[in-house]
Each structure stands twice: as C-alpha cells, then as structure tokens.
Design a protein around this motif. Structure first.
Motif, PDB file in Angstrom:
ATOM      1  N   TRP A  21      69.707  21.926  61.940  1.00 19.42           N
ATOM      2  CA  TRP A  21      69.763  22.233  63.374  1.00 19.42           C
ATOM      3  C   TRP A  21      69.768  23.735  63.540  1.00 19.42           C
ATOM      4  N   GLN A  22      69.094  24.177  64.589  1.00 21.78           N
ATOM      5  CA  GLN A  22      69.073  25.585  64.928  1.00 21.78           C
ATOM      6  C   GLN A  22      69.042  25.692  66.438  1.00 21.78           C
ATOM      7  N   THR A  59      76.820  23.098  72.288  1.00 17.82           N
ATOM      8  CA  THR A  59      75.645  23.901  72.608  1.00 17.82           C
ATOM      9  C   THR A  59      75.809  24.561  73.982  1.00 17.82           C
ATOM     10  N   ALA A  67      78.245  17.560  62.438  1.00 12.80           N
ATOM     11  CA  ALA A  67      77.390  17.437  61.265  1.00 12.80           C
ATOM     12  C   ALA A  67      78.256  17.289  60.027  1.00 12.80           C
ATOM     13  N   MET A  90      73.200  15.400  60.447  1.00 12.53           N
ATOM     14  CA  MET A  90      73.739  15.246  61.791  1.00 12.53           C
ATOM     15  C   MET A  90      74.489  13.915  61.887  1.00 12.53           C
TER      16      MET A  90
END
Length: 134
Positions: A21-22, A59, A67, A90
C-alpha cells in the motif's frame, strides 16, 4: 498561507516482492521493539524494528486499515513513513478462518524441535490483522 504537506504523511508499506500500500495518511500506529508508536505529521525522525505483527493506518479520506507485518523496519523522516517487511498483507485480504487454521497448524508444530518461529509470528499477525479488519 498554510502548508498542506504538513497535514498528512506519505506512507509506503513494502513487502519483499511488492508494494502492499502507498498513499497519504493522517496517522500510522505500529508496535516496535521499544513499544507502540503513533506517527502524526511532524513526527521526529525514527528508525525502529517492528514487533507485534500489525500496522494500523488512518488515511486522509478517513479510511482505516490494518496490515499484517510481523517483522521489519519502520522509518520516519520529513512526514514520510516507510514500512519495510519481508511479509506484509492487508487485513481485508486475509480470510480469517483460514488464518486461524494456519495459526493452529503452526502452533501444533511448535512442540517439535523443527518449529519455525517466523511461521508462527506470521500466522499470528495474519489473524490479528484479519480480526481487526472485520
């Protein structure tokens, strides 16, 4: 005029073979060998060893995810958070029942001298991440 870059973190969760994830986050929470750490924008530089198996991220869109990352490193500098782990997944991608079965199997082999502590840590992390996601 306020600098918007200071209102979020740039986060990258990277496993050995891929970026898991980014994106941008408001907060990252992880357990290191020195204890739990909550990282907000403006956090002091940090380099730590992950322990405990899960990383939690909120986020900028107020989405929340967990995760599994049983072993690895966390690096924080200039509102950039890099989480590098050999295995990372995840929580919402993990089948909880399957993860529980894998943990039971890993623990069952724990009585043997050939037990793999890394396998047990990974199985435990997968269960915790899946439980926290559901």
């Amino acid at each position: 005029m306020a600098d918007d870059s200071a209102k979020h973190l740039e986060v990258a969760l990277v496993a050995a073979e891929r970026t898991v994830w980014q994106g941008q986050a408001k907060i990252v929470i992880a357990r290191t060998t020195d204890g739990d750490v909550g990282i907000l924008p403006g956090h002091a530089p940090l380099l730590g060893l992950l322990q405990g198996g899960t990383v939690q991220v909120r986020t900028v869109d107020d989405e929340y995810f967990v995760a599994a990352a049983p072993d690895g490193f966390i690096s924080v500098a200039n509102d950039r958070v890099s989480i590098l782990a050999e295995n990372a997944e995840m929580g919402h991608d993990i089948d909880l029942e399957e993860a529980r079965r894998e943990l039971e199997e890993a623990l069952a082999t724990g009585t043997d001298t050939d037990a793999d502590p890394d396998e047990v840590r990974l199985a435990e992390a997968r269960v915790r991440a899946a439980e926290q996601t559901s």
